[in-house]
Enzyme design. Structure first.
Site, mmCIF file in Angstrom:
data_model
loop_
_atom_site.group_PDB
_atom_site.id
_atom_site.type_symbol
_atom_site.label_atom_id
_atom_site.label_comp_id
_atom_site.label_asym_id
_atom_site.label_seq_id
_atom_site.Cartn_x
_atom_site.Cartn_y
_atom_site.Cartn_z
ATOM 1 N N LEU A 87 -9.758 -7.126 -0.364
ATOM 2 C CA LEU A 87 -10.176 -7.706 -1.642
ATOM 3 C C LEU A 87 -10.535 -9.174 -1.508
ATOM 4 O O LEU A 87 -11.519 -9.639 -2.075
ATOM 5 C CB LEU A 87 -9.050 -7.554 -2.674
ATOM 6 C CG LEU A 87 -8.454 -6.156 -2.875
ATOM 7 C CD1 LEU A 87 -7.257 -6.219 -3.815
ATOM 8 C CD2 LEU A 87 -9.495 -5.208 -3.416
ATOM 9 N N GLU B 215 -5.561 -15.198 -4.968
ATOM 10 C CA GLU B 215 -6.027 -16.035 -3.848
ATOM 11 C C GLU B 215 -5.873 -17.518 -4.162
ATOM 12 O O GLU B 215 -5.517 -18.309 -3.279
ATOM 13 C CB GLU B 215 -7.491 -15.720 -3.498
ATOM 14 C CG GLU B 215 -7.776 -14.277 -3.094
ATOM 15 C CD GLU B 215 -6.872 -13.720 -2.026
ATOM 16 O OE1 GLU B 215 -6.283 -14.506 -1.252
ATOM 17 O OE2 GLU B 215 -6.734 -12.486 -1.967
ATOM 18 N N HIS C 64 -2.418 -18.488 -3.419
ATOM 19 C CA HIS C 64 -2.231 -18.827 -1.992
ATOM 20 C C HIS C 64 -2.786 -20.219 -1.681
ATOM 21 O O HIS C 64 -2.161 -21.009 -0.974
ATOM 22 C CB HIS C 64 -2.973 -17.828 -1.096
ATOM 23 C CG HIS C 64 -2.334 -16.488 -0.944
ATOM 24 N ND1 HIS C 64 -0.995 -16.312 -0.673
ATOM 25 C CD2 HIS C 64 -2.879 -15.238 -0.971
ATOM 26 C CE1 HIS C 64 -0.745 -15.010 -0.547
ATOM 27 N NE2 HIS C 64 -1.875 -14.330 -0.735
ATOM 28 N N TRP D 238 7.174 -10.791 -1.683
ATOM 29 C CA TRP D 238 8.148 -10.205 -0.745
ATOM 30 C C TRP D 238 8.277 -11.042 0.532
ATOM 31 O O TRP D 238 8.949 -10.644 1.489
ATOM 32 C CB TRP D 238 7.790 -8.749 -0.421
ATOM 33 C CG TRP D 238 6.519 -8.559 0.369
ATOM 34 C CD1 TRP D 238 6.431 -8.313 1.710
ATOM 35 C CD2 TRP D 238 5.175 -8.588 -0.120
ATOM 36 N NE1 TRP D 238 5.104 -8.227 2.082
ATOM 37 C CE2 TRP D 238 4.314 -8.392 0.985
ATOM 38 C CE3 TRP D 238 4.587 -8.780 -1.387
ATOM 39 C CZ2 TRP D 238 2.915 -8.371 0.861
ATOM 40 C CZ3 TRP D 238 3.196 -8.762 -1.500
ATOM 41 C CH2 TRP D 238 2.388 -8.561 -0.394
ATOM 42 N N ASP E 199 10.044 -16.147 -0.079
ATOM 43 C CA ASP E 199 8.761 -16.689 -0.552
ATOM 44 C C ASP E 199 8.916 -18.157 -0.961
ATOM 45 O O ASP E 199 7.987 -18.747 -1.520
ATOM 46 C CB ASP E 199 8.204 -15.856 -1.714
ATOM 47 C CG ASP E 199 9.046 -15.971 -2.973
ATOM 48 O OD1 ASP E 199 10.198 -16.482 -2.911
ATOM 49 O OD2 ASP E 199 8.563 -15.556 -4.043
HETATM 50 N N1 ARG Z 1 -4.811 -8.359 -0.410
HETATM 51 C C1 ARG Z 1 -5.225 -9.612 -0.918
HETATM 52 C C2 ARG Z 1 -4.362 -10.770 -0.382
HETATM 53 O O1 ARG Z 1 -3.300 -10.568 0.159
HETATM 54 C C3 ARG Z 1 -5.386 -9.645 -2.440
HETATM 55 C C4 ARG Z 1 -4.565 -8.770 -3.308
HETATM 56 C C5 ARG Z 1 -4.973 -8.925 -4.766
HETATM 57 N N2 ARG Z 1 -4.410 -7.937 -5.670
HETATM 58 C C6 ARG Z 1 -4.985 -7.554 -6.821
HETATM 59 N N3 ARG Z 1 -4.398 -6.706 -7.635
HETATM 60 N N4 ARG Z 1 -6.145 -7.986 -7.195
HETATM 61 O O2 ARG Z 1 -4.690 -11.929 -0.474
HETATM 62 ZN ZN ZN Z 2 -2.230 -12.326 -0.721
HETATM 63 CA CA CA Z 3 12.146 -15.697 -4.203
#
Ligand code: ARG
Ligand code: ZN
Ligand code: CA
Length: 248
Positions: free
Chosen positions: A110, A158, A161, A169, A178
């Site tokens: 994604l 994103e 992040h 987790w 985390d």
């Molecule tokens: N897998 C991606 C990541 O770890 C994005 C996950 C986003 N999830 C969502 N429900 N849109 O950065």
């Molecule tokens: Zn992520």
């Molecule tokens: Ca925590």
């Protein structure tokens, strides 16, 4: 408390065909989604279960604005996660601009992001076009989006992040952290739309906060950051936090 922080955004739409060249309206729907989610004005905010209402974040005071949408036709079909798209189409002023690349990553991925403190040449977030935008926005039925990741929550995740948030987790078992104290320990990602009371680490206090933007559930099933996550994001704007250039 404090003033809003406005985050100017340059969106690089890199497309191999007309479908991937998503509309200005679809891009705007994504920015609107970010402003709702980071402002806690998302319509699903009150779905937060009672067990987490005291620790959910309110308005983070972070706001997103489109500085420029850049469009590039490129015959490359998929870009992977090795930053190739960023080297081909370099970021604009990454010390004070959030660069977003909308390009087909491939492999069912994604999106991906760079944490604060990395190389400026690769700073920003990357998302595949079919996961960038909000199908619930006006005109959303005309957008190129793929359920159940069609509400713009990939970008919310994103950008989390990009502002130093880890997965809920801790990318490990029940011993991984985390670095946020009000998100209960979880031992694995959650997917789909889990049932209330899901608990991957029963020997630690608290059920999984799977409705958090930093889990892996469907877009319709994630709707909150925690107050501790808000603090961790705000810290990136302080001296040495990596995002201080956005305050100048
Ligand atoms: N897998 C991606 C990541 O770890 C994005 C996950 C986003 N999830 C969502 N429900 N849109 O950065
Ligand atoms: Zn992520
Ligand atoms: Ca925590």
């Amino acid at each position: 408390s404090g003033d809003q922080i406005i985050i100017p955004c340059v969106i690089h739409v890199v497309y191999a065909n007309a479908t991937e060249n998503i509309s200005d309206a679809q891009v705007q729907s994504q920015i609107d989604r970010l402003n709702k989610d980071f402002g806690a004005t998302n319509s699903d905010y009150d779905n937060t279960p009672s067990e987490f209402q005291s620790v959910r974040s309110g308005d983070t005071k972070l706001r997103f604005e489109i500085l420029e949408i850049r469009r590039f036709s490129d015959s490359r079909d998929t870009w992977g996660t090795n930053d190739a798209v960023k080297y081909e189409y370099p970021p604009v002023e990454p010390e004070r601009v959030l660069n977003m690349w909308v390009a087909d990553i491939g492999g069912g991925i994604l999106g991906y992001a760079q944490f604060p403190g990395g190389s400026l040449a690769t700073d920003g977030v990357v998302m595949s076009p079919q996961y960038f935008g909000d199908a619930t926005a006006t005109g959303g039925s005309n957008f190129y989006l793929s359920a159940p990741f069609d509400r713009g929550r990939t970008a919310t995740h994103e950008v989390g992040h990009w502002l130093n948030l880890r997965h809920i987790w801790g990318d490990g078992n029940c011993s991984a952290d985390d670095f946020v104290s009000d998100t209960p320990v979880a031992g694995n990602p959650n997917y789909g739309c889990p049932s209330a009371g899901t608990n991957s680490c029963p020997s630690s206090p608290g059920n999984d906060m799977f409705m958090n933007y930093m889990d892996y559930v469907d877009d319709a099933c994630m709707f909150m950051f925690s107050a501790g996550q808000d603090n961790r994001m705000q810290a990136t704007f302080a001296n040495g936090g990596g995002r201080e250039g956005f305050l100048l």
